[in-house]
Design a protein around this motif. Structure first.
Motif, PDB file in Angstrom:
ATOM      1  N   ARG A   5      35.536  25.538  40.202  1.00 46.73           N
ATOM      2  CA  ARG A   5      34.967  26.704  39.395  1.00 46.73           C
ATOM      3  C   ARG A   5      34.717  27.757  40.242  1.00 46.73           C
ATOM      4  O   ARG A   5      34.337  28.963  39.686  1.00 46.73           O
ATOM      5  N   LYS A  56      38.002  31.886  43.742  1.00 49.11           N
ATOM      6  CA  LYS A  56      38.377  33.192  43.588  1.00 49.11           C
ATOM      7  C   LYS A  56      39.889  33.760  43.392  1.00 49.11           C
ATOM      8  O   LYS A  56      39.853  34.514  42.778  1.00 49.11           O
ATOM      9  N   ARG A  97      40.011  33.050  39.395  1.00 48.69           N
ATOM     10  CA  ARG A  97      39.329  34.301  38.642  1.00 48.69           C
ATOM     11  C   ARG A  97      40.422  35.461  38.897  1.00 48.69           C
ATOM     12  O   ARG A  97      40.462  36.375  37.929  1.00 48.69           O
ATOM     13  N   TYR A  98      40.860  35.748  39.946  1.00 49.03           N
ATOM     14  CA  TYR A  98      41.844  37.021  40.229  1.00 49.03           C
ATOM     15  C   TYR A  98      43.016  36.742  39.349  1.00 49.03           C
ATOM     16  O   TYR A  98      43.402  37.888  38.740  1.00 49.03           O
ATOM     17  N   HIS A 150      43.276  35.187  36.422  1.00 52.93           N
ATOM     18  CA  HIS A 150      43.048  35.489  35.241  1.00 52.93           C
ATOM     19  C   HIS A 150      42.340  36.744  34.801  1.00 52.93           C
ATOM     20  O   HIS A 150      41.944  37.194  33.625  1.00 52.93           O
ATOM     21  N   SER A 151      42.389  37.701  35.801  1.00 49.41           N
ATOM     22  CA  SER A 151      41.628  38.761  35.572  1.00 49.41           C
ATOM     23  C   SER A 151      42.318  39.942  34.893  1.00 49.41           C
ATOM     24  O   SER A 151      41.759  41.023  34.432  1.00 49.41           O
TER      25      SER A 151
END
Length: 439
Positions: free
Chosen positions: A148, A151, A154-155, A157-158
């Motif tokens: 979780r 990084k 997250r990138y 799915h950004s």
């Protein structure tokens, strides 16, 4: 931007045109032949992976970024007061291929201290497992739970994902993971074996020294840790743990998903768990010789033949690729000769080393009668009081993270595609066998 990342940016920009040219101009060039034996035999020796991190020569052994183990130890800056380089210096070297200055090493050491805080929920996940769970299960679960924090994920799915920049976020994950994994490993050790009494990290120490401190083992275990993590860091991309990490990351899974999977492969008896099996065998071997009996060429030779004649193997001897003594074994042997020459287990291991290759050659069934890294590593841990041998593969896992993480950073930097070998059926093989090959 840190000096390590700036160096890595330069190296990636230099390297990308080389890969692109090979694909565009020379993609049709044949570099290997796949036989039925290789197809059925686990793709052994099929040249179909690319890595510049390390290379394993059958006669020379491992080279890290072109340097032998001896050359690597000699070139890299040593830890203050230590005989071996810091793991942080090796990380810089493994990622970039360049020998760092002391200033660059100090910067990585400082950066890892900022990155090493492990979220409490990771420890909670570990503690939720039955306490008698294997420590490799705990380590894999802890790494997986930490996903979780990714990084890279997250990138991706950004909505701003760019293939050319993906490596930067994988680098962030990789750097966080290699800084945190020794913290998790030491926690597991103290939780399982030391009455759940933990030792906080020392902000003044490098990674190897801090790991020894958190384990509760005094000097020279700091140098043992540095040596051990470097020696176990990488061994080409084709071994189970490195290949698994590469394979999972090729699906654009993040570093945590990829390395948890790699650890599950490392936990197998034919891979990382072998060091645990070797020490168990050596202890049994010592018991059969008899308490207080000095190992000699005669009694060790007889015991080895008894083992082989009983249909058993000699653990720690042989390797899928190497055809000489594993240089990682030699490096550890040199440490033992200097620091623990009179240790009873080492004296036995040393005599087995003198005798076993000749016995195996006479026996005639071993392709490689020489010792591998596992033949020595457990004895050093035992000598310094780390006697819970089911923890030894966790130590391997801490070191192997360096190589796997360096590789998947470069995989993303060079845009390597998802891995997808082609399968064939047994009937196809039989048809091609009858025809003398695939037409």
């Amino acid at each position: 931007m840190s000096q390590l990342k700036a160096t890595l940016v330069r190296k990636i920009e230099e390297h990308r045109p080389r890969t692109q040219r090979l694909l565009k101009e020379f993609g049709h060039v044949v570099i290997d032949e796949v036989t039925i034996e290789k197809a059925i035999g686990g793709a052994r020796d099929v040249r179909c992976l690319v890595t510049d991190i390390s290379y394993l020569d059958p006669m020379e052994g491992i080279r890290f970024r072109g340097k032998t183990i001896e050359e690597t130890f000699a070139a890299l800056p040593k830890a203050p007061g230590g005989e071996y380089p810091t793991v942080e210096a090796f990380w810089f070297f493994l990622l970039t291929g360049e020998v760092p200055t002391q200033e660059q090493v100090d910067e990585v050491i400082a950066e890892w201290k900022e990155r090493r805080n492990v979220p409490q929920y990771v420890y909670d996940v570990i503690r939720a497992l039955p306490k008698d769970s294997h420590p490799m299960t705990m380590l894999s679960a802890g790494i997986l739970a930490m996903q979780r924090e990714s990084k890279f994920a997250r990138y991706y799915h950004s909505g701003e994902y760019n293939k050319q920049r993906a490596w930067e976020y994988m680098y962030e994950d990789a750097s966080d993971l290699v800084a945190r994994i020794p913290m998790i490993a030491a926690y597991i050790y103290r939780y399982k074996y030391k009455d759940d009494v933990h030792i906080p990290p020392d902000p003044n120490l490098d990674m190897g020294a801090n790991f020894a401190h958190m384990m509760g083992v005094p000097k020279p275990y700091d140098d043992v840790s540095r040596m051990y993590f470097i020696l176990h860091s990488d061994h080409e991309s084709g071994n189970v743990s490195a290949h698994t990490g590469h394979l999972v990351a090729s699906a654009l899974s993040d570093a945590y998903l990829a390395y948890s999977a790699a650890l599950n492969g490392l936990a197998g008896p034919l891979h990382g768990l072998a060091n645990q099996e070797v020490l168990r065998w050596i202890m049994d071997f010592q018991a059969k010789l008899g308490e207080g009996v000095e190992p000699t060429r005669e009694n060790v030779t007889q015991a080895l033949w008894d083992t082989l004649n009983a249909g058993q193997v000699i653990p720690g001897y042989g390797h899928a690729v190497l055809r000489k003594t594993d240089p990682r074994y030699t490096a550890q042997r040199e440490f033992c000769l200097k620091h623990m020459p009179d240790d009873p287990l080492f004296k036995l291991v040393s005599m087995i080393y003198e005798v076993a290759p000749g016995v195996l050659m006479q026996h005639g069934k071993a392709k490689n009668p020489w010792p591998n890294v596992d033949a020595q590593s457990g004895v050093i841990q035992w000598h310094y009081g780390v006697r819970e041998w089911d923890f030894y593969t966790v130590l391997f896992g801490v070191g192997r993270a360096l190589g796997v993480m360096a590789n998947i950073v470069w995989d993303r930097a060079l845009g390597y595609p998802i891995e997808r070998p082609k399968s064939v059926t047994t009937e196809m093989l039989e048809q091609w066998a009858a025809a003398g090959g695939r037409k």
